[in-house]
Scaffold this motif. Structure first.
Motif, PDB file in Angstrom:
ATOM      1  N   GLY A 104       0.982  -1.060  -0.219  1.00  0.00           N
ATOM      2  CA  GLY A 104      -0.111  -0.050   0.022  1.00  0.00           C
ATOM      3  C   GLY A 104       0.778   1.210  -0.158  1.00  0.00           C
ATOM      4  O   GLY A 104       0.410   2.197  -0.087  1.00  0.00           O
ATOM      5  N   ALA A 105       2.072   1.255   0.157  1.00  0.00           N
ATOM      6  CA  ALA A 105       2.958   2.344   0.339  1.00  0.00           C
ATOM      7  C   ALA A 105       3.110   3.085  -0.911  1.00  0.00           C
ATOM      8  O   ALA A 105       2.778   4.504  -1.015  1.00  0.00           O
ATOM      9  CB  ALA A 105       4.404   2.143   0.872  1.00  0.00           C
ATOM     10  N   GLU A 106       3.533   2.212  -1.948  1.00  0.00           N
ATOM     11  CA  GLU A 106       3.820   3.068  -3.141  1.00  0.00           C
ATOM     12  C   GLU A 106       2.346   3.532  -3.876  1.00  0.00           C
ATOM     13  O   GLU A 106       2.393   4.627  -4.373  1.00  0.00           O
ATOM     14  CB  GLU A 106       4.029   1.886  -4.243  1.00  0.00           C
ATOM     15  N   ARG A 107       1.210   2.941  -3.709  1.00  0.00           N
ATOM     16  CA  ARG A 107      -0.189   3.327  -4.039  1.00  0.00           C
ATOM     17  C   ARG A 107      -0.311   4.709  -3.316  1.00  0.00           C
ATOM     18  O   ARG A 107      -0.517   5.735  -4.157  1.00  0.00           O
ATOM     19  CB  ARG A 107      -1.252   2.573  -3.499  1.00  0.00           C
ATOM     20  N   LEU A 108      -0.081   4.702  -2.034  1.00  0.00           N
ATOM     21  CA  LEU A 108      -0.478   5.859  -1.153  1.00  0.00           C
ATOM     22  C   LEU A 108       0.669   7.260  -1.560  1.00  0.00           C
ATOM     23  O   LEU A 108       0.278   8.342  -1.867  1.00  0.00           O
ATOM     24  CB  LEU A 108      -0.125   5.910   0.286  1.00  0.00           C
ATOM     25  N   ILE A 109       1.878   6.727  -1.898  1.00  0.00           N
ATOM     26  CA  ILE A 109       2.850   7.838  -2.181  1.00  0.00           C
ATOM     27  C   ILE A 109       2.566   8.417  -3.568  1.00  0.00           C
ATOM     28  O   ILE A 109       2.289   9.616  -3.713  1.00  0.00           O
ATOM     29  CB  ILE A 109       4.224   7.297  -2.219  1.00  0.00           C
ATOM     30  N   ARG A 110       2.049   7.601  -4.672  1.00  0.00           N
ATOM     31  CA  ARG A 110       1.766   7.902  -5.980  1.00  0.00           C
ATOM     32  C   ARG A 110       0.555   8.891  -5.933  1.00  0.00           C
ATOM     33  O   ARG A 110       0.438   9.841  -6.451  1.00  0.00           O
ATOM     34  CB  ARG A 110       1.554   6.933  -6.845  1.00  0.00           C
ATOM     35  N   HIS A 111      -0.598   8.297  -5.036  1.00  0.00           N
ATOM     36  CA  HIS A 111      -1.674   9.280  -4.902  1.00  0.00           C
ATOM     37  C   HIS A 111      -1.505  10.629  -4.249  1.00  0.00           C
ATOM     38  O   HIS A 111      -2.100  11.640  -4.977  1.00  0.00           O
ATOM     39  CB  HIS A 111      -2.640   8.388  -3.955  1.00  0.00           C
ATOM     40  N   LEU A 112      -0.869  10.653  -3.213  1.00  0.00           N
ATOM     41  CA  LEU A 112      -0.519  12.201  -2.767  1.00  0.00           C
ATOM     42  C   LEU A 112       0.336  12.806  -3.861  1.00  0.00           C
ATOM     43  O   LEU A 112      -0.115  14.115  -3.890  1.00  0.00           O
ATOM     44  CB  LEU A 112       0.236  11.768  -1.604  1.00  0.00           C
ATOM     45  N   ASN A 113       1.379  12.227  -4.454  1.00  0.00           N
ATOM     46  CA  ASN A 113       2.022  13.340  -5.479  1.00  0.00           C
ATOM     47  C   ASN A 113       1.098  13.500  -6.456  1.00  0.00           C
ATOM     48  O   ASN A 113       1.261  14.715  -6.830  1.00  0.00           O
ATOM     49  CB  ASN A 113       3.351  12.140  -6.091  1.00  0.00           C
ATOM     50  N   VAL A 114       0.222  12.711  -6.925  1.00  0.00           N
ATOM     51  CA  VAL A 114      -0.746  13.139  -8.127  1.00  0.00           C
ATOM     52  C   VAL A 114      -1.643  14.386  -7.767  1.00  0.00           C
ATOM     53  O   VAL A 114      -2.045  15.077  -8.441  1.00  0.00           O
ATOM     54  CB  VAL A 114      -1.598  11.898  -8.817  1.00  0.00           C
ATOM     55  N   HIS A 115      -1.943  14.384  -6.608  1.00  0.00           N
ATOM     56  CA  HIS A 115      -2.872  15.396  -6.094  1.00  0.00           C
ATOM     57  C   HIS A 115      -2.301  16.518  -5.485  1.00  0.00           C
ATOM     58  O   HIS A 115      -2.746  17.138  -4.727  1.00  0.00           O
ATOM     59  CB  HIS A 115      -3.711  14.923  -4.918  1.00  0.00           C
ATOM     60  N   SER A 116      -0.704  16.526  -5.719  1.00  0.00           N
ATOM     61  CA  SER A 116       0.164  17.534  -5.122  1.00  0.00           C
ATOM     62  C   SER A 116       0.014  17.863  -3.658  1.00  0.00           C
ATOM     63  O   SER A 116       0.110  19.070  -3.304  1.00  0.00           O
ATOM     64  CB  SER A 116      -0.327  19.234  -5.956  1.00  0.00           C
ATOM     65  N   ALA A 139      16.376   0.401  -4.494  1.00  0.00           N
ATOM     66  CA  ALA A 139      15.461  -0.425  -5.596  1.00  0.00           C
ATOM     67  C   ALA A 139      14.362   0.397  -5.900  1.00  0.00           C
ATOM     68  O   ALA A 139      13.550  -0.061  -6.710  1.00  0.00           O
ATOM     69  CB  ALA A 139      15.441  -1.673  -5.130  1.00  0.00           C
ATOM     70  N   HIS A 140      14.274   1.410  -4.902  1.00  0.00           N
ATOM     71  CA  HIS A 140      12.940   2.043  -4.982  1.00  0.00           C
ATOM     72  C   HIS A 140      13.058   3.653  -5.326  1.00  0.00           C
ATOM     73  O   HIS A 140      12.209   4.458  -5.042  1.00  0.00           O
ATOM     74  CB  HIS A 140      12.094   1.919  -3.883  1.00  0.00           C
ATOM     75  N   LYS A 141      14.173   4.054  -5.862  1.00  0.00           N
ATOM     76  CA  LYS A 141      14.555   5.537  -6.200  1.00  0.00           C
ATOM     77  C   LYS A 141      13.390   6.107  -6.904  1.00  0.00           C
ATOM     78  O   LYS A 141      13.219   7.415  -6.632  1.00  0.00           O
ATOM     79  CB  LYS A 141      15.802   5.544  -6.908  1.00  0.00           C
ATOM     80  N   ASP A 142      12.782   5.605  -7.816  1.00  0.00           N
ATOM     81  CA  ASP A 142      11.469   6.457  -8.592  1.00  0.00           C
ATOM     82  C   ASP A 142      10.675   6.804  -7.489  1.00  0.00           C
ATOM     83  O   ASP A 142       9.970   7.832  -7.499  1.00  0.00           O
ATOM     84  CB  ASP A 142      10.969   5.557  -9.560  1.00  0.00           C
ATOM     85  N   ILE A 143      10.243   5.935  -6.587  1.00  0.00           N
ATOM     86  CA  ILE A 143       9.188   6.244  -5.539  1.00  0.00           C
ATOM     87  C   ILE A 143       9.472   7.285  -4.598  1.00  0.00           C
ATOM     88  O   ILE A 143       9.070   8.145  -4.170  1.00  0.00           O
ATOM     89  CB  ILE A 143       8.814   5.111  -4.676  1.00  0.00           C
ATOM     90  N   PHE A 144      10.835   6.968  -3.905  1.00  0.00           N
ATOM     91  CA  PHE A 144      11.370   7.962  -3.124  1.00  0.00           C
ATOM     92  C   PHE A 144      11.716   9.443  -3.728  1.00  0.00           C
ATOM     93  O   PHE A 144      11.926  10.288  -2.756  1.00  0.00           O
ATOM     94  CB  PHE A 144      12.434   7.168  -1.983  1.00  0.00           C
ATOM     95  N   GLY A 145      11.836   9.268  -4.829  1.00  0.00           N
ATOM     96  CA  GLY A 145      12.107  10.749  -5.640  1.00  0.00           C
ATOM     97  C   GLY A 145      10.814  11.545  -5.446  1.00  0.00           C
ATOM     98  O   GLY A 145      11.150  12.840  -5.767  1.00  0.00           O
ATOM     99  N   LEU A 146       9.827  10.865  -5.094  1.00  0.00           N
ATOM    100  CA  LEU A 146       8.632  11.845  -5.120  1.00  0.00           C
ATOM    101  C   LEU A 146       8.261  12.698  -3.841  1.00  0.00           C
ATOM    102  O   LEU A 146       7.516  13.419  -3.608  1.00  0.00           O
ATOM    103  CB  LEU A 146       7.303  10.877  -5.194  1.00  0.00           C
ATOM    104  N   PHE A 147       9.177  12.362  -2.806  1.00  0.00           N
ATOM    105  CA  PHE A 147       9.065  12.926  -1.407  1.00  0.00           C
ATOM    106  C   PHE A 147       9.823  14.674  -1.649  1.00  0.00           C
ATOM    107  O   PHE A 147      10.956  14.597  -2.187  1.00  0.00           O
ATOM    108  CB  PHE A 147      10.079  12.376  -0.279  1.00  0.00           C
ATOM    109  N   GLY A 148       9.043  15.547  -1.052  1.00  0.00           N
ATOM    110  CA  GLY A 148       9.752  16.689  -1.323  1.00  0.00           C
ATOM    111  C   GLY A 148      10.915  16.941  -0.340  1.00  0.00           C
ATOM    112  O   GLY A 148      11.544  18.050  -0.044  1.00  0.00           O
ATOM    113  N   SER A 149      10.631  16.167   0.847  1.00  0.00           N
ATOM    114  CA  SER A 149      11.900  16.315   1.887  1.00  0.00           C
ATOM    115  C   SER A 149      12.156  14.924   2.497  1.00  0.00           C
ATOM    116  O   SER A 149      11.354  14.177   2.689  1.00  0.00           O
ATOM    117  CB  SER A 149      11.541  17.178   3.112  1.00  0.00           C
ATOM    118  N   ILE A 150      13.784  14.760   2.680  1.00  0.00           N
ATOM    119  CA  ILE A 150      13.977  13.303   3.494  1.00  0.00           C
ATOM    120  C   ILE A 150      14.974  13.569   4.272  1.00  0.00           C
ATOM    121  O   ILE A 150      15.865  14.427   4.126  1.00  0.00           O
ATOM    122  CB  ILE A 150      14.572  12.356   2.419  1.00  0.00           C
ATOM    123  N   THR A 151      14.596  13.474   5.875  1.00  0.00           N
ATOM    124  CA  THR A 151      15.327  13.712   6.704  1.00  0.00           C
ATOM    125  C   THR A 151      15.686  12.481   7.717  1.00  0.00           C
ATOM    126  O   THR A 151      14.904  11.433   7.659  1.00  0.00           O
ATOM    127  CB  THR A 151      14.505  14.647   7.941  1.00  0.00           C
TER     128      THR A 151
END
Length: 182
Positions: A46-58, A78-90
């Protein structure tokens, strides 16, 4: 021990198991194994679905992990495309994070880095560790505790979380004023 900084978690482990190792000895051995096995880390269902959903809706999203930057990069390679959608990583070893979870520092740092004039009350934290739920509460942020049933809880975290689920597949964004899944 999830959600604690590496040194604290390791010292608890060494003491509880009465292992005759120093932190550095244990950490060197563990790091070798982590470099092998963390590279095989899979995302929560469910993580990828949620991340992409939030990204699509800005919807601005940040990641705040107790993992060191080095371990985070191994886990997410192995998931750089997904983690690239985060605006901030701490990460937990970030110099701007003075105190580790359960202190709120890491969440407040991640929020600040997102910008957008966000306040803690605007944020929703997804946490799999009890210390993280406590940190979210200390930061005055709502939280969804995604409990991994393979690990026993060691405190009253359920009452601290805004919501308790056992999979991100159970999360309903509409409950938090977010757009519904398509």
């Amino acid at each position: 021990m999830m959600g604690r900084d590496v040194r604290t978690a390791t010292e608890i482990l060494l003491a509880d198991l009465d292992l005759p190792l120093t932190f550095d000895e244990y950490d060197n051995q563990a790091t070798e194994l982590k470099q092998i096995y963390f590279g095989m880390a899979m995302m929560m269902p469910g993580a990828e679905r949620l991340i992409r959903h939030l990204n699509v809706h800005s919807i601005p999203i940040a990641l705040a992990t107790s993992s060191s930057k080095q371990m985070f990069e191994i886990k997410t390679a192995a998931h750089k495309d997904i983690f690239g959608l985060f605006g901030s990583i701490t990460c937990g070893d970030d110099p701007e994070v003075e105190n580790s979870k359960p202190a709120p520092d890491i969440f407040l740092t991640a929020m600040r880095r997102l910008g957008n004039g966000l306040e803690p009350e605007d944020c929703l934290v997804f946490e799999d560790a009890e210390n993280g739920v406590e940190a979210a509460r200390s930061a005055r942020m709502s939280s969804v505790w995604v409990q991994d049933l393979r690990f026993a809880g060691d405190g009253p975290v359920e009452s601290m979380a805004t919501e308790h689920i056992t999979s991100l597949l159970e999360f309903d964004p509409v409950k938090y004023g977010l757009p519904a899944y398509d």
